[in-house]
Enzyme design. Sequence first.
Site, PDB file in Angstrom:
ATOM      1  N   ASP A  13       0.812  -1.225   0.000  1.00 24.81           N
ATOM      2  CA  ASP A  13       0.000   0.000   0.000  1.00 24.81           C
ATOM      3  C   ASP A  13       0.841   1.269   0.000  1.00 24.81           C
ATOM      4  O   ASP A  13       0.454   2.291   0.556  1.00 24.81           O
ATOM      5  CB  ASP A  13      -0.968   0.001   1.207  1.00 24.81           C
ATOM      6  CG  ASP A  13      -1.787  -1.285   1.252  1.00 24.81           C
ATOM      7  OD1 ASP A  13      -2.188  -1.758   0.175  1.00 24.81           O
ATOM      8  OD2 ASP A  13      -2.004  -1.811   2.358  1.00 24.81           O
ATOM      9  N   LYS A  16       1.781   1.918  -5.226  1.00 23.76           N
ATOM     10  CA  LYS A  16       2.274   1.312  -6.474  1.00 23.76           C
ATOM     11  C   LYS A  16       1.313   1.577  -7.632  1.00 23.76           C
ATOM     12  O   LYS A  16       1.730   1.769  -8.768  1.00 23.76           O
ATOM     13  CB  LYS A  16       2.448  -0.208  -6.285  1.00 23.76           C
ATOM     14  CG  LYS A  16       3.469  -0.556  -5.208  1.00 23.76           C
ATOM     15  CD  LYS A  16       3.553  -2.054  -4.974  1.00 23.76           C
ATOM     16  CE  LYS A  16       2.326  -2.633  -4.310  1.00 23.76           C
ATOM     17  NZ  LYS A  16       2.101  -2.220  -2.917  1.00 23.76           N
ATOM     18  N   GLY A  40      -4.647  -4.342  -3.572  1.00 21.93           N
ATOM     19  CA  GLY A  40      -5.615  -3.264  -3.720  1.00 21.93           C
ATOM     20  C   GLY A  40      -4.837  -2.030  -4.125  1.00 21.93           C
ATOM     21  O   GLY A  40      -4.089  -1.485  -3.322  1.00 21.93           O
ATOM     22  N   HIS A  41      -4.941  -1.654  -5.392  1.00 19.76           N
ATOM     23  CA  HIS A  41      -4.174  -0.513  -5.907  1.00 19.76           C
ATOM     24  C   HIS A  41      -5.137   0.606  -6.278  1.00 19.76           C
ATOM     25  O   HIS A  41      -6.015   0.411  -7.107  1.00 19.76           O
ATOM     26  CB  HIS A  41      -3.351  -0.916  -7.128  1.00 19.76           C
ATOM     27  CG  HIS A  41      -2.277  -1.925  -6.825  1.00 19.76           C
ATOM     28  ND1 HIS A  41      -1.341  -2.313  -7.731  1.00 19.76           N
ATOM     29  CD2 HIS A  41      -1.993  -2.602  -5.691  1.00 19.76           C
ATOM     30  CE1 HIS A  41      -0.518  -3.206  -7.180  1.00 19.76           C
ATOM     31  NE2 HIS A  41      -0.906  -3.394  -5.942  1.00 19.76           N
ATOM     32  N   GLN A 223       1.799  -6.410  -3.557  1.00 19.32           N
ATOM     33  CA  GLN A 223       2.383  -6.621  -2.211  1.00 19.32           C
ATOM     34  C   GLN A 223       3.712  -5.864  -2.072  1.00 19.32           C
ATOM     35  O   GLN A 223       3.850  -4.823  -2.657  1.00 19.32           O
ATOM     36  CB  GLN A 223       2.532  -8.121  -1.902  1.00 19.32           C
ATOM     37  CG  GLN A 223       1.197  -8.838  -1.708  1.00 19.32           C
ATOM     38  CD  GLN A 223       0.444  -9.065  -2.992  1.00 19.32           C
ATOM     39  OE1 GLN A 223       0.982  -9.585  -3.940  1.00 19.32           O
ATOM     40  NE2 GLN A 223      -0.791  -8.662  -3.034  1.00 19.32           N
TER      41      GLN A 223
HETATM   42  P1  GDP Z   1      -0.721   0.225  -3.550  1.00 19.07           P
HETATM   43  O1  GDP Z   1      -1.337  -1.020  -3.027  1.00 19.07           O
HETATM   44  O2  GDP Z   1       0.748   0.273  -3.345  1.00 19.07           O
HETATM   45  O3  GDP Z   1      -1.109   0.546  -4.965  1.00 19.07           O
HETATM   46  O4  GDP Z   1      -1.306   1.406  -2.639  1.00 19.07           O
HETATM   47  P2  GDP Z   1      -2.851   1.625  -2.193  1.00 19.07           P
HETATM   48  O5  GDP Z   1      -3.590   2.155  -3.365  1.00 19.07           O
HETATM   49  O6  GDP Z   1      -3.371   0.428  -1.505  1.00 19.07           O
HETATM   50  O7  GDP Z   1      -2.671   2.720  -1.060  1.00 19.07           O
HETATM   51  C1  GDP Z   1      -2.062   3.937  -1.330  1.00 19.07           C
HETATM   52  C2  GDP Z   1      -3.069   5.074  -1.040  1.00 19.07           C
HETATM   53  O8  GDP Z   1      -2.384   6.304  -1.009  1.00 19.07           O
HETATM   54  C3  GDP Z   1      -4.136   5.231  -2.100  1.00 19.07           C
HETATM   55  O9  GDP Z   1      -5.331   5.641  -1.476  1.00 19.07           O
HETATM   56  C4  GDP Z   1      -3.592   6.347  -2.994  1.00 19.07           C
HETATM   57  O10 GDP Z   1      -4.620   7.083  -3.664  1.00 19.07           O
HETATM   58  C5  GDP Z   1      -2.910   7.201  -1.985  1.00 19.07           C
HETATM   59  N1  GDP Z   1      -1.740   7.953  -2.450  1.00 19.07           N
HETATM   60  C6  GDP Z   1      -0.750   7.556  -3.305  1.00 19.07           C
HETATM   61  N2  GDP Z   1       0.210   8.485  -3.387  1.00 19.07           N
HETATM   62  C7  GDP Z   1      -0.175   9.498  -2.564  1.00 19.07           C
HETATM   63  C8  GDP Z   1       0.424  10.753  -2.179  1.00 19.07           C
HETATM   64  O11 GDP Z   1       1.509  11.120  -2.604  1.00 19.07           O
HETATM   65  N3  GDP Z   1      -0.277  11.523  -1.265  1.00 19.07           N
HETATM   66  C9  GDP Z   1      -1.474  11.127  -0.742  1.00 19.07           C
HETATM   67  N4  GDP Z   1      -2.076  11.927   0.143  1.00 19.07           N
HETATM   68  N5  GDP Z   1      -2.054   9.966  -1.085  1.00 19.07           N
HETATM   69  C10 GDP Z   1      -1.410   9.169  -1.968  1.00 19.07           C
HETATM   70  P1  IMO Z   2      -0.918  -4.308  -2.207  1.00 15.71           P
HETATM   71  O1  IMO Z   2      -0.535  -4.818  -3.575  1.00 15.71           O
HETATM   72  C1  IMO Z   2      -0.933  -4.875   2.114  1.00 15.71           C
HETATM   73  C2  IMO Z   2      -0.901  -9.026   3.560  1.00 15.71           C
HETATM   74  C3  IMO Z   2      -2.134  -9.499   4.292  1.00 15.71           C
HETATM   75  C4  IMO Z   2      -1.510 -10.498   5.239  1.00 15.71           C
HETATM   76  C5  IMO Z   2      -0.411 -11.131   4.384  1.00 15.71           C
HETATM   77  C6  IMO Z   2      -0.801 -12.457   3.747  1.00 15.71           C
HETATM   78  O2  IMO Z   2      -2.196  -3.544  -2.190  1.00 15.71           O
HETATM   79  O3  IMO Z   2       0.220  -3.577  -1.571  1.00 15.71           O
HETATM   80  P2  IMO Z   2      -2.382 -13.119   1.717  1.00 15.71           P
HETATM   81  O4  IMO Z   2      -3.861 -12.932   1.531  1.00 15.71           O
HETATM   82  O5  IMO Z   2      -1.562 -12.488   0.636  1.00 15.71           O
HETATM   83  O6  IMO Z   2      -2.006 -14.553   1.953  1.00 15.71           O
HETATM   84  O7  IMO Z   2      -2.053 -12.348   3.098  1.00 15.71           O
HETATM   85  O8  IMO Z   2      -0.104 -10.186   3.390  1.00 15.71           O
HETATM   86  N1  IMO Z   2      -1.154  -8.456   2.207  1.00 15.71           N
HETATM   87  C7  IMO Z   2      -1.116  -7.152   1.922  1.00 15.71           C
HETATM   88  N2  IMO Z   2      -0.945  -6.077   2.736  1.00 15.71           N
HETATM   89  N3  IMO Z   2      -1.075  -4.703   0.782  1.00 15.71           N
HETATM   90  C8  IMO Z   2      -1.221  -5.764  -0.049  1.00 15.71           C
HETATM   91  O9  IMO Z   2      -1.231  -5.650  -1.382  1.00 15.71           O
HETATM   92  C9  IMO Z   2      -1.291  -7.064   0.524  1.00 15.71           C
HETATM   93  N4  IMO Z   2      -1.440  -8.307   0.025  1.00 15.71           N
HETATM   94  C10 IMO Z   2      -1.335  -9.154   1.065  1.00 15.71           C
HETATM   95  O10 IMO Z   2      -2.772  -8.437   4.979  1.00 15.71           O
HETATM   96  O11 IMO Z   2      -0.876  -9.838   6.308  1.00 15.71           O
HETATM   97 MG    MG Z   3      -2.811  -1.677  -1.730  1.00 15.32          MG
END
Ligand code: GDP
Ligand code: IMO
Ligand code: MG
Length: 429
Positions: A13, A16, A40-41, A223
């Site tokens: 998170d 990416k 979850g992106h 991840q």
């Molecule tokens: P990912 O799994 O690595 O793609 O990240 P997620 O989407 O799960 O979580 C990142 C969160 O941060 C999302 O809600 C993005 O919209 C938000 N985000 C990404 N870059 C920035 C930033 O530079 N500033 C802020 N405030 N939010 C950001």
């Molecule tokens: P993104 O791509 C954050 C964590 C789960 C758990 C562990 C194992 O959005 O960064 P799994 O279901 O993969 O066997 O769970 O990994 N986990 C993540 N945490 N972001 C993710 O993906 C994750 N994908 C798995 O919470 O601790």
């Molecule tokens: Mg994510």
Amino acid sequence: MAAIIIVGAQWGDEGKGKATDILGGRVDYVVKPNGGNNAGHTVVVGGEKYELKLLPAGVLSENATPIIGNGCVVNLEALFDEIDGLEARGAKASRLRVSGNAHMVAPYHQTLDRVTERFLGKRAIGTTGRGIGPTYADKVGRVGLRVQDILDESILRQKIESALAQKNQILVKLYNRRAIDPNEVFEYFMSYADRLRPMIIDAEYELNRALDNGKHVLMEGGQATMLDVDHGTYPFVTSSNPTSGGACVGSGIGPTKITSVLGIMKAYTTRVGAGPFPTELFDKWGEYLQTTGGEVGVNTGRKRRCGWYDSVLARYAARVNGFTDLFITKLDVLTGIGEIPICVAYDVDGVRHDEMPLTQSEFHHAVPIYETMPAWDEDITGCRTFDELPDKAKDYLNRLEELSGARISYIGVGPGRDQTIVVNDVMEN
Ligand code: GDP
Ligand code: IMO
Ligand code: MG
């Protein structure tokens, strides 16, 4: 020719999806090399928010071909639900292709994920419950189901039968569940066959041919480094290799072709699920980062655990991934907080560790050693160049760069596609 790997540097998170979206408009292919619908992106385009789980965020890039790579595990129901959801909002997923070597998540993998977690009790991993671990376990155990098996019904049936012969023993005798009928599983997969068939390709061949022809490929890792089954905080990890080496394996692109490895790193740290997290905060600052940063898991809706930036972890991630560049996201969340602690080393039972300790037990006992930097008060969400940032923000970034083992090439100052400062363009590496 550019072959760029995007890697989560912490526990996921990091942003990416946003990084992929920024580069996706300039590449020909975006391939997801690992993971499944546990990811979850989030991508924010023109105020519209998209949450991708199984699909690479590159599906939102107009001209790139999105590919689900051989290293992924594919839940067909989730795949088509996500495609339908996107198309209902006007996005086009018709270019999406899937490697014939990717594995498929069966309904029994999800059942096993949930019962195993329950069985572990206090020692549960806190998985996303999507069947990811059991599907990868079957892959390595050589009883998995591959996407290409959809093209040969008799093989698919045989594979389901032989997998269930063993699984049903476990489900019935160990977990006290009812046995699963192989016919039901076969019918489940075949109900998606007509939609899936035209999407199946030899992705490894296509991606390499594209690179040979000077095209650009982006690998969008799911991840993150600390969730890597080899390099992460085992056993509190996912079951794939989200590190850069895993991106090569999971897309069939050899390491000699890679031009950049871009590590995505939040300006602080978060984690979802169980496992050690040295800089985790249990005070008002943890709550502050959680609420101001909007730190709620996209996939499961769980609140993310929050803590300060950990440069021991950053150096470790830079090392095991060979980062050429860093993307520091969410700098804006630290605006106005007075002082920002940065973890520079760990104290483990009275011994200072500047680098990641050898054992997991030591990591569990690691107490962060902090230095602090003053925060800035100015709103930075409108900054578009490094020079426009307040001096204190520049100082913080310069210190992170010194500590973190790679140069900072991108800085996120908000969730929007345009809220990014580009210092170096990885397409030019
Ligand atoms: P990912 O799994 O690595 O793609 O990240 P997620 O989407 O799960 O979580 C990142 C969160 O941060 C999302 O809600 C993005 O919209 C938000 N985000 C990404 N870059 C920035 C930033 O530079 N500033 C802020 N405030 N939010 C950001
Ligand atoms: P993104 O791509 C954050 C964590 C789960 C758990 C562990 C194992 O959005 O960064 P799994 O279901 O993969 O066997 O769970 O990994 N986990 C993540 N945490 N972001 C993710 O993906 C994750 N994908 C798995 O919470 O601790
Ligand atoms: Mg994510």
